[in-house]
Design a protein around this motif. Structure first.
Motif, PDB file in Angstrom:
ATOM      1  N   UNK A  96      37.512  32.455  22.475  1.00  0.00           N
ATOM      2  CA  UNK A  96      36.715  31.352  23.006  1.00  0.00           C
ATOM      3  C   UNK A  96      35.660  31.809  24.000  1.00  0.00           C
ATOM      4  N   UNK A  97      34.586  31.064  24.068  1.00  0.00           N
ATOM      5  CA  UNK A  97      33.505  31.357  25.006  1.00  0.00           C
ATOM      6  C   UNK A  97      34.014  31.312  26.438  1.00  0.00           C
ATOM      7  N   UNK A  98      33.506  32.224  27.238  1.00  0.00           N
ATOM      8  CA  UNK A  98      33.855  32.277  28.646  1.00  0.00           C
ATOM      9  C   UNK A  98      32.636  31.945  29.507  1.00  0.00           C
ATOM     10  N   UNK A  99      32.846  31.346  30.673  1.00  0.00           N
ATOM     11  CA  UNK A  99      31.710  31.004  31.539  1.00  0.00           C
ATOM     12  C   UNK A  99      30.822  32.218  31.811  1.00  0.00           C
ATOM     13  N   UNK A 100      29.527  32.034  31.590  1.00  0.00           N
ATOM     14  CA  UNK A 100      28.565  33.090  31.871  1.00  0.00           C
ATOM     15  C   UNK A 100      28.293  34.029  30.718  1.00  0.00           C
ATOM     16  N   UNK A 101      29.113  33.977  29.655  1.00  0.00           N
ATOM     17  CA  UNK A 101      28.941  34.918  28.543  1.00  0.00           C
ATOM     18  C   UNK A 101      27.883  34.469  27.541  1.00  0.00           C
ATOM     19  N   UNK A 102      27.775  33.167  27.325  1.00  0.00           N
ATOM     20  CA  UNK A 102      26.908  32.648  26.265  1.00  0.00           C
ATOM     21  C   UNK A 102      25.482  32.507  26.771  1.00  0.00           C
ATOM     22  N   UNK A 103      24.576  33.270  26.170  1.00  0.00           N
ATOM     23  CA  UNK A 103      23.164  33.217  26.561  1.00  0.00           C
ATOM     24  C   UNK A 103      22.395  32.155  25.782  1.00  0.00           C
ATOM     25  N   UNK A 104      22.871  31.809  24.605  1.00  0.00           N
ATOM     26  CA  UNK A 104      22.159  30.921  23.692  1.00  0.00           C
ATOM     27  C   UNK A 104      22.484  29.454  23.941  1.00  0.00           C
ATOM     28  N   UNK A 105      21.476  28.598  23.749  1.00  0.00           N
ATOM     29  CA  UNK A 105      21.735  27.172  23.617  1.00  0.00           C
ATOM     30  C   UNK A 105      22.342  26.949  22.242  1.00  0.00           C
ATOM     31  N   UNK A 106      23.287  26.027  22.137  1.00  0.00           N
ATOM     32  CA  UNK A 106      24.067  25.844  20.908  1.00  0.00           C
ATOM     33  C   UNK A 106      23.889  24.424  20.369  1.00  0.00           C
TER      34      UNK A 106
END
Length: 268
Positions: A177-187
């Motif tokens: 699962x995504x973690x806070x701060x890891x995802x750079x992209x808008x989804x």
């Protein structure tokens, strides 16, 4: 004055002819690009409109579980006509296109069972797109259909440097699962509410995951839409193989319209 008037006519005609010639020369450009990942050859499809001068944003497109075929190439051409440089990548390897669901599942599982290999295949295609002279290398989004939707979401979860990702009727469950701060992209996610492959609990879990990780995301759930709703061939494939696939023209049109707006906002 008597000599000037004929000259003006000739200049006007010459200018019109030049404009017609330039318009005729400016057209959609497409080509296959072979690239290597861990000694294996993959074949992608690049499309762009040379009527647009200078660099422009790039968009990666990830195919359905069948493999890299005409459908993603058509989507690449649609994006090219909107002014993007689109690259329909290949996650399976050159000439690997499934003719039966069992073969498609075999191809898909071979990719999904090795997360690092999947990421390597995706990021190499990303590098190929960034290297194209017409592409602004810092302006890249990724779209994915079915299997491809899961791929682009997992690349966003893994922190791949993308401005945005869009999933159409893709699996939403996450091994990591995504973690806070890891995802750079808008989804952005476009899902069929009647898709048995993506049950309501999976949708709820995905939204909770996105909120917990503080991701810029939106999910549209199309009432009555089933798996494969963007692909005009889905209904026939569903009948042929007794699968819950069905094209939905309304959901297809709406999701494409929203995608165009998303990309415009992303690269404004």
């Amino acid at each position: 004055m008597n000599n000037l008037f004929p000259r003006l006519i000739l200049w006007t005609l010459a200018g019109s002819l030049l404009s017609v010639c330039l318009s005729a020369q400016a057209e959609l450009q497409t080509r296959e690009i072979d690239y290597q990942v861990d000694g294996e050859t993959f074949t992608g499809y690049l499309a762009y409109d040379d009527a647009h001068s200078g660099t422009r944003p790039g968009v990666l497109i990830v195919h359905e579980w069948w493999g890299h075929g005409e459908y993603v190439r058509q989507r690449a051409e649609m994006l090219a006509k909107l002014g993007y440089a689109a690259f329909a990548l290949d996650m399976y390897g050159s000439d690997k296109y499934a003719e039966h669901p069992s073969q498609a599942n075999e191809f898909m599982q071979a990719v999904m069972s090795d997360k690092e290999a999947a990421k390597a295949r995706f990021t190499e295609a990303l590098s190929v797109l960034r290297e194209q002279p017409m592409v602004a290398p810092d302006d890249i989004a990724a779209l994915g259909y079915c299997f491809g939707g899961a791929v682009v979401l997992n690349m966003a979860r893994a922190g791949v440097d993308l401005d945005g990702v869009v999933s159409y009727h893709g699996m939403l469950a996450a091994d990591s699962p995504a973690q806070p701060g890891d995802v750079k992209a808008a989804v952005r996610v476009f899902n069929g509410e009647a898709d048995p492959m993506v049950p309501a609990q999976q949708v709820a879990d995905f939204e909770a995951e996105m909120r917990q990780a503080d991701v810029d995301y939106e999910l549209v759930n199309y009432a009555g839409a089933q798996h494969g709703f963007t692909n005009p061939e889905a209904t026939e494939l569903g009948r042929q193989f007794e699968l819950p696939l069905s094209y939905d023209a309304s959901a297809d049109a709406d999701s494409w319209h929203k995608t165009q707006q998303f990309l415009e906002d992303l690269f404004r």
